[in-house]
Structures are given as structure tokens and as C-alpha cells.
Design an enzyme around this catalytic site. Structure first.
Site, PDB file in Angstrom:
ATOM      1  N   GLY A  46      -2.970 -12.091   2.426  1.00  0.00           N
ATOM      2  CA  GLY A  46      -3.614 -10.840   2.069  1.00  0.00           C
ATOM      3  C   GLY A  46      -2.552  -9.838   1.659  1.00  0.00           C
ATOM      4  O   GLY A  46      -1.391  -9.958   2.059  1.00  0.00           O
ATOM      5  N   GLN A  51       0.980  -1.685  -0.040  1.00  0.00           N
ATOM      6  CA  GLN A  51       2.130  -2.587   0.183  1.00  0.00           C
ATOM      7  C   GLN A  51       2.922  -2.838  -1.096  1.00  0.00           C
ATOM      8  O   GLN A  51       4.034  -3.364  -1.039  1.00  0.00           O
ATOM      9  CB  GLN A  51       1.666  -3.927   0.765  1.00  0.00           C
ATOM     10  CG  GLN A  51       1.140  -3.823   2.198  1.00  0.00           C
ATOM     11  CD  GLN A  51       0.750  -5.189   2.726  1.00  0.00           C
ATOM     12  OE1 GLN A  51      -0.343  -5.669   2.483  1.00  0.00           O
ATOM     13  NE2 GLN A  51       1.661  -5.816   3.458  1.00  0.00           N
ATOM     14  N   CYS A  89       2.733  -9.775   8.918  1.00  0.00           N
ATOM     15  CA  CYS A  89       2.516  -8.873   7.790  1.00  0.00           C
ATOM     16  C   CYS A  89       3.711  -8.959   6.853  1.00  0.00           C
ATOM     17  O   CYS A  89       4.855  -8.933   7.308  1.00  0.00           O
ATOM     18  CB  CYS A  89       2.349  -7.450   8.313  1.00  0.00           C
ATOM     19  SG  CYS A  89       2.075  -6.237   7.016  1.00  0.00           S
ATOM     20  N   LEU A  90       3.435  -9.032   5.567  1.00  0.00           N
ATOM     21  CA  LEU A  90       4.524  -9.119   4.595  1.00  0.00           C
ATOM     22  C   LEU A  90       5.392  -7.867   4.614  1.00  0.00           C
ATOM     23  O   LEU A  90       6.543  -7.896   4.195  1.00  0.00           O
ATOM     24  CB  LEU A  90       3.960  -9.346   3.190  1.00  0.00           C
ATOM     25  CG  LEU A  90       3.237 -10.689   2.985  1.00  0.00           C
ATOM     26  CD1 LEU A  90       2.624 -10.756   1.601  1.00  0.00           C
ATOM     27  CD2 LEU A  90       4.183 -11.860   3.210  1.00  0.00           C
ATOM     28  N   HIS A 131      -7.188  -6.520   8.889  1.00  0.00           N
ATOM     29  CA  HIS A 131      -5.750  -6.220   8.752  1.00  0.00           C
ATOM     30  C   HIS A 131      -5.484  -5.489   7.431  1.00  0.00           C
ATOM     31  O   HIS A 131      -4.814  -4.453   7.405  1.00  0.00           O
ATOM     32  CB  HIS A 131      -4.971  -7.539   8.823  1.00  0.00           C
ATOM     33  CG  HIS A 131      -3.497  -7.414   8.630  1.00  0.00           C
ATOM     34  ND1 HIS A 131      -2.584  -7.743   9.601  1.00  0.00           N
ATOM     35  CD2 HIS A 131      -2.758  -7.009   7.549  1.00  0.00           C
ATOM     36  CE1 HIS A 131      -1.361  -7.527   9.145  1.00  0.00           C
ATOM     37  NE2 HIS A 131      -1.430  -7.093   7.896  1.00  0.00           N
ATOM     38  N   GLU A 132      -6.054  -6.028   6.344  1.00  0.00           N
ATOM     39  CA  GLU A 132      -5.822  -5.408   5.030  1.00  0.00           C
ATOM     40  C   GLU A 132      -6.493  -4.049   4.946  1.00  0.00           C
ATOM     41  O   GLU A 132      -5.936  -3.102   4.404  1.00  0.00           O
ATOM     42  CB  GLU A 132      -6.324  -6.321   3.904  1.00  0.00           C
ATOM     43  CG  GLU A 132      -5.658  -7.687   3.842  1.00  0.00           C
ATOM     44  CD  GLU A 132      -4.141  -7.645   3.942  1.00  0.00           C
ATOM     45  OE1 GLU A 132      -3.528  -6.665   3.476  1.00  0.00           O
ATOM     46  OE2 GLU A 132      -3.572  -8.589   4.513  1.00  0.00           O
ATOM     47  N   HIS A 135      -4.495  -1.233   6.364  1.00  0.00           N
ATOM     48  CA  HIS A 135      -3.398  -0.742   5.515  1.00  0.00           C
ATOM     49  C   HIS A 135      -3.838   0.466   4.684  1.00  0.00           C
ATOM     50  O   HIS A 135      -3.032   1.338   4.371  1.00  0.00           O
ATOM     51  CB  HIS A 135      -2.938  -1.838   4.542  1.00  0.00           C
ATOM     52  CG  HIS A 135      -1.911  -2.773   5.113  1.00  0.00           C
ATOM     53  ND1 HIS A 135      -0.667  -2.357   5.524  1.00  0.00           N
ATOM     54  CD2 HIS A 135      -1.938  -4.126   5.309  1.00  0.00           C
ATOM     55  CE1 HIS A 135       0.028  -3.408   5.962  1.00  0.00           C
ATOM     56  NE2 HIS A 135      -0.717  -4.495   5.846  1.00  0.00           N
TER      57      HIS A 135
END
Ligand code: ZN
Length: 162
Positions: A46, A51, A89-90, A131-132, A135
Site C-alpha cells: 500500500g 508518502q 511501512c515504507l 493503515h493507508e 496516512h
């Protein structure tokens, strides 16, 4: 294919609340497509617009291979249950954490063509979407994690980053 730079924790961009997308234009579609390329290149499941430095309410997700979701102006309209699971998380490299998320959610928004869509997700899918979604409000999973840790030697093809 165009890759965008992924913003890393510590950058204030990740803590801002994103603004809604006014209209799903070709430019928005291009950003969404770049986000998919960037997510896949980084082996994530995701990626949210902030991000990659875009302060708009949209994210992409691929909770299973070749099952891609595009959400523009998403809203979580129902959620139930709770379960703990592992997340990464990236934007938070080399760490993982255990986070309690709803077991089931219903999420509404626009798709890549600007058409309304609504999906109900359970388990890992619901976790990825929550999660997304967070953000977009400047929330990182670390804020909700009960513990953070370094995963033990993840294999290079492991796909657990969001
Ligand atoms: Zn993330």
C-alpha cells in the site's frame, strides 16, 4: 513507469492532514499510476499520496498480487471488531510493529476513473486500508503500535511493507 521518492519518517509532510481531491483528472490518474509503480518497486502492499509528497486524500493498495485498489477521497463508513497484527511501512524503514485494527471495515470513495465505489474488507485487507487511510490524516502506525521491533532478516521478496 515512473518511480517517485518515498518520504521517510521525520519529514513533517507525513504529519499533515491531506486535502480532498477536487476532481479525478488525468494528472491525478498519473500520480496514482506512479504510486502503484513506486509501491511495487519497494515491495509494499500500500502507498498513500503523502508518502510521495502529494498532500491529497488518496492511496493505492495491493493486498494480494495483482489485486489493486485505488481510493480517492476515501471514507471509512463502518468498522467492527478488533485484532492485533503485524505492520510495517515504507516510510518507517527497517521496523515493524503490532497494531490493533478493526477486523472488518467498509470503505467508500472514488476509483481511478472518478466513479463512486464501496468495498467491505476483512482481516489483512482491512488492516492495509486502515493503515493507508491513517496516512491521509498524518497518522503513522507507530502511533498506534503496542510494540515496535526489528523484523528478523526478512527475505528480499517479503511483501509486508505498506
Ligand atoms: Zn505506511
Amino acid at each position: 513507469m515512473a518511480l517517485r521518492n518515498i518520504v521517510i519518517e521525520g519529514d513533517p509532510i507525513l504529519r499533515k492532514v491531506c486535502r480532498p481531491v477536487d476532481e479525478v483528472t488525468d494528472r491525478i490518474r498519473m500520480i496514482l499510476d506512479d504510486m502503484v509503480d513506486t509501491m511495487r518497486d519497494a515491495q509494499g502492499v500500500g502507498l498513500a499520496a503523502p508518502q510521495v509528497g502529494i498532500m491529497r486524500r488518496m492511496f493505492v493498495a495491493e493486498p494480494e498480487v495483482d489485486e489493486i485498489y485505488y481510493f480517492v477521497n476515501p471514507e471509512i463508513v463502518a468498522s467492527e471488531g478488533e485484532e492485533e497484527g503485524e505492520e510495517a511501512c515504507l516510510s518507517v524503514p527497517e521496523l515493524a510493529g503490532k497494531v490493533v485494527r478493526p477486523t472488518k471495515i467498509t470503505i467508500r470513495g472514488l476509483d481511478r476513473d472518478g466513479n463512486p465505489q464501496e468495498h467491505t474488507f476483512e482481516g489483512f485487507h482491512a488492516r492495509v486500508m486502515c493503515h493507508e487511510y491513517d496516512h491521509l490524516d498524518g497518522i503513522l502506525y507507530r502511533d498506534k503500535a503496542e510494540q515496535m521491533f526489528r523484523p528478523e532478516e526478512p527475505s528480499p521478496d517479503e511483501r509486508n511493507d505498506q
